[in-house]
Write a protein that holds these residues in place. Structure first.
Motif: not given
Lengths: 213, 221, 255
Positions: C71, C54, C51, C57, C84, C88
């Protein structure tokens, strides 16, 4: 499209089916024979058959049909269009089938032969009763797949004037002046034929995978 | 003058047929491959609305003979008001038809792809298109090289169908020479030789990709 | 609070097909801190880790990386793919199954994202990658392809690949679980070195001794709930709950 157009279309479909059907029948058996000869690795013959297969796989069906139909008369042979079509389709599909059979032979386990000979089977009985039935089952999905390919290639015979399911659309539109409906109708008929083969192929695959276990 | 001499005197007919076939083949092979890859990209991830239409298109094409598609474009579409030259119709038919086959080959392989690699790329911040181009597609090509090679050879052979809708390619050259001089045997032997040559060339090309793949531990699928 | 937390998780919940895997989980990881997440299989620890960047989700709650929410964008809408991807890229992730890209050499596995995501020049990326491969002891294998490497070597390359993005936080998802026992040591050694260099790390692991040695904080998850959160010495020597005591007896056989 009226009923006479549909009648012509069905005739075309029938021509496609019987010409392809004969070629497939001969091609499957000839393919098996050639595969056997190749597995035996007889010098010269092995290489010759290899060249045949390589050539047949590289030659477009249209080119092959024309070649056979136009060359035969120069050698004093009078070929009917349908026969020329059958010869060309057969030469083509035999080469592909030979490779399918051959790979089944090559993948066949050697232990079974020892087991069969050990209990006193002659090589011929072993081949007919043990090897061939299994190899037929493992080859079947590939063979049926090749049948689909042959049907999809069969319109090549239109080039020498055989009125098959593709060429018949020209004939219908020559009367109706609207080529779109007969072409679409022919497409639907082809889809029916091929989907039947695809269904058979799935059945064959299921059977073959049971054997593999 | 022997038959072969007659043929030699018209070598330019062969060459232009050969050139046209190569052009048809090269152009449609590249475009069909791009189209097939694009379809597989569109099938990636979160585009459920596209899945069904693409599936129908791909399966539909695989159930049709190539020639009937060429007929549809060249003879059929004019009655719907769309008219194009035999050459254009031929190229479009080759691209659409083989694009669907390429898509099916790549899609089948994509379905067996390890999800972890994709996650690793996502975790590193790759965008969808970048990931597809740099991580997924190269591997799909390496894994399906044998099937792709077969399909290329089928594409090459399908170019010959276009003689029926009057495209002046290699088989058309043999056909016209044999009817002009009545020497079908020699004319077709030369032309079949040309096809053979291109096929062998394609097989060598696939072998080269094979070596490239073997170095990276990719088995031929 | 003096510093912004490297990772801040607040009230996180997540279910799969109606089963709650994470329930109201909150956790802070300070910069330079090493946090180990322990728990039996099915406790939700891998989901929690996934999580954070992400890959999964969450249904509720929020996660911030160095203060920025992942997110969900500032306007409250789900982040675009591009946003996103940017978030990341600030997190390095090492997977249980290595997930190296088999068509690329060791060196290209490491430089792929720096070149194509961060836009580094090939020379810069190569330099950075070689330094990292040196650090994990894989520099001499730079031209080889993943299939020639052992599991331990693959995982060390995967660590270098994650580090190459110069992430704020490193996430390790059971990095040694897929390895043969004799290869576990080399990977743990690399992770231990990283902890000494001050990297912020969150790791999910089954290696109790290792977790004890490297962690600043140990978190124990049970059925999606954090039931213990403490310093390793406290956690291993003086567990507060029976559940952890039982877990430690099962997981860490007497040496």
């Amino acid at each position: 499209m009226d009923s006479s157009a549909w009648g012509l279309l069905i005739q075309g479909a029938w021509t496609t089916l019987w010409i392809s059907g004969i070629s497939i029948a001969i091609g499957v058996v000839m393919g098996l024979l050639i595969a056997l000869l190749r597995v035996a690795k007889i010098p010269v013959l092995h290489q010759l058959l290899g060249v045949y297969i390589s050539l047949a796989r590289a030659t477009p069906l249209v080119t092959l049909v024309l070649f056979i139909f136009l060359t035969a008369p120069t050698m004093g042979i009078n070929l009917n269009r349908n026969v020329a079509g059958i010869i060309a389709l057969t030469l083509n599909t035999t080469a592909f089938n030979a490779e399918i059979w051959r790979s089944a032979f090559n993948n066949f386990s050697k232990e079974q032969r020892e087991a069969a000979l050990a209990i006193g089977m002659t090589p011929w009985v072993y081949f007919r009763r043990i090897m061939l039935p299994q190899i037929t089952i493992t080859s079947l999905p590939g063979l049926v797949n090749e049948m689909s390919f042959l049907i999809k290639g069969s319109p090549a015979i239109a080039v020498i004037g055989v009125v098959d399911l593709t060429r018949v659309t020209n004939r219908i539109s020559a009367v109706t002046y609207d080529p779109l409906p007969p072409i679409l109708a022919a497409a639907v008929l082809y889809m029916l034929i091929i989907s039947l083969l695809v269904w058979l192929q799935r059945l064959a695959e299921r059977k073959a995978s049971r054997l593999a276990v | 003058m022997s038959n072969w001499d007659i043929l030699w005197s018209s070598y330019d007919v062969f060459l232009s047929g050969f050139y046209n076939t190569l052009k048809l083949f090269g152009l449609s092979a590249v475009l069909a491959f791009l189209m097939g890859s694009a379809m597989v990209f569109l099938l990636e991830g979160s585009r459920p609305r596209l899945k069904v239409p693409l599936r129908i298109f791909i399966d539909g094409m695989r159930m049709l003979p190539f020639l009937i598609l060429a007929y549809l474009l060249y003879y059929g579409l004019p009655s719907a008001g769309i008219r194009m030259s035999a050459w254009t119709a031929g190229i479009i038919a080759l691209v659409i038809y083989h694009g669907a086959y390429f898509a099916e080959i790549l899609r089948g392989c994509r379905a067996t792809f390890a999800q972890g690699q994709v996650e690793a790329a996502i975790a590193q911040g790759f965008s969808q298109p970048q990931m597809f181009m740099r991580i997924i597609l190269p591997q799909l090509i390496l894994k399906t090289r044998g099937l792709l090679g077969n399909q290329l050879i089928i594409l090459l052979k399908d170019t010959a169908f276009l003689v029926i809708i009057t495209v002046r390619e290699l088989t058309a050259a043999a056909s016209s020479l044999s009817s002009t001089y009545f020497i079908p045997m020699e004319a077709f032997i030369v032309v079949i030789g040309f096809y053979w040559l291109i096929s062998i060339g394609l097989e060598l090309f696939i072998k080269m990709i094979g070596r490239f793949g073997a170095k990276r531990g990719f088995e031929n699928a | 609070m003096p510093e912004t937390a490297a990772v801040s998780i607040r009230n996180l919940s997540k279910s799969f097909d109606g089963t709650e895997v994470l329930r109201d989980v909150s956790l802070e990881v300070q910069p330079g801190e090493v946090v180990s997440i322990l728990g039996s299989s099915g406790s939700g620890k891998s989901t929690l880790l996934r999580c954070i960047n992400w890959l999964e989700q969450p249904d509720r709650g929020d996660i911030r990386i160095a203060g920025d929410r992942i997110g969900v964008s500032d306007s409250g809408k789900p982040m675009s793919r591009r946003e996103l991807a940017g978030m990341r890229a600030r997190l390095g992730m090492v997977f249980q199954g290595f997930n190296l890209w088999p068509h690329l050499s060791v060196l290209r596995n490491v430089t792929e994202a720096p070149i194509h995501v961060q836009g580094l020049s090939k020379t810069e990326a190569d330099e950075r990658a070689m330094a990292l491969l040196e650090k994990v002891g894989m520099a001499d294998k730079r031209e080889q392809y993943p299939y020639t490497l052992s599991g331990g070597q693959k995982q060390r390359v995967a660590i270098a690949r994650a580090l190459a993005m110069q992430p704020k936080v490193m996430l390790f998802d059971e990095p040694t679980s897929a390895l043969d026992p004799e290869l576990v040591g080399e990977v743990l050694g690399v992770i231990k070195d990283l902890s000494k260099e001050g990297y912020t790390m969150v790791l999910v692991t089954h290696e109790m001794e290792f977790a004890r040695a490297v962690s600043d904080q140990v978190v124990f998850l049970d059925k999606g709930i954090i039931i213990e959160k403490s310093h390793p010495s406290e956690f291993f020597e003086n567990p507060k709950t029976d559940r952890v005591r039982r877990f430690l007896e099962l997981e860490a056989p007497a040496v």
